[in-house]
Design a protein around this motif. Structure first.
Motif, PDB file in Angstrom:
ATOM      1  N   ARG A  43       0.845  -1.198   0.000  1.00  0.00           N
ATOM      2  CA  ARG A  43       0.000   0.000   0.000  1.00  0.00           C
ATOM      3  C   ARG A  43       0.875   1.241   0.000  1.00  0.00           C
ATOM      4  O   ARG A  43       1.991   1.227   0.519  1.00  0.00           O
ATOM      5  N   LEU A  44       0.375   2.329  -0.560  1.00  0.00           N
ATOM      6  CA  LEU A  44       1.154   3.569  -0.652  1.00  0.00           C
ATOM      7  C   LEU A  44       0.957   4.432   0.599  1.00  0.00           C
ATOM      8  O   LEU A  44       0.349   5.491   0.552  1.00  0.00           O
ATOM      9  N   ILE A  45       1.502   3.970   1.700  1.00  0.00           N
ATOM     10  CA  ILE A  45       1.425   4.694   2.966  1.00  0.00           C
ATOM     11  C   ILE A  45       2.776   5.353   3.207  1.00  0.00           C
ATOM     12  O   ILE A  45       3.805   4.688   3.239  1.00  0.00           O
ATOM     13  N   GLN A  67       4.376   9.229  -3.799  1.00  0.00           N
ATOM     14  CA  GLN A  67       3.225  10.094  -3.538  1.00  0.00           C
ATOM     15  C   GLN A  67       3.488  11.514  -4.039  1.00  0.00           C
ATOM     16  O   GLN A  67       2.596  12.149  -4.605  1.00  0.00           O
TER      17      GLN A  67
END
Length: 152
Positions: free
Chosen positions: A33-35, A56
């Protein structure tokens, strides 16, 4: 983003905040996930994911030209969670609440509290830049609350 750049920003913001939270730097969030950052309340620790921050930043602004500012803003937000005196109670309310609309409003409050703290922590960041990051971040929390309000 170079590790020493990230470490410099971490040291500066931790000194400003003076709340005793620890920060770890890792490349990617496990699971894909793009956290960009995560606050662990039980450990009172933040993990920042530097490669994800770059991804991001490119998604939002088209390049990594402002990645240091972006990293700073995301870190300030995570520090905002660590500094939030309401977080324990809000997290408990989130766990105990059965109503979807109420859960969504509590989740939004948690995020807004962190962003309000972040704004005070990094006043040097250009207002339009930080607003763009905040708006994008809160979109996933605001839309369900607005949709629930429309239903009610």
């Amino acid at each position: 983003m170079e590790r020493n750049q990230a470490e410099r920003i971490v040291a500066e913001l931790l000194e400003r905040a003076a709340i005793g939270v620890t920060v770890k730097l890792e490349k990617r969030f496990p699971g894909g996930r793009l956290i960009g950052g995560k606050y662990a309340m039980n450990a009172h620790a933040i993990t920042m994911y530097t490669d994800v921050i770059e991804t991001q930043c490119v998604q939002m602004f088209g390049s990594v030209d402002r990645v240091e500012e972006y990293f700073t803003v995301v870190l300030a937000h995570e520090i905002g969670h660590a500094a939030d005196t309401e977080l324990v109670d809000l997290s408990d309310a989130l766990e105990q609440e059965n109503g979807i609309g109420t859960r969504q409003r509590v989740a939004l409050q948690i995020e807004e509290n962190a962003w309000n703290y972040a704004l005070r922590l990094v006043p040097e960041i250009e207002a339009t830049f930080i607003s763009a990051v905040i708006d994008e971040s809160l979109l996933a929390y605001r839309v369900p609350v607005i949709e629930q309000s429309d239903i009610a």
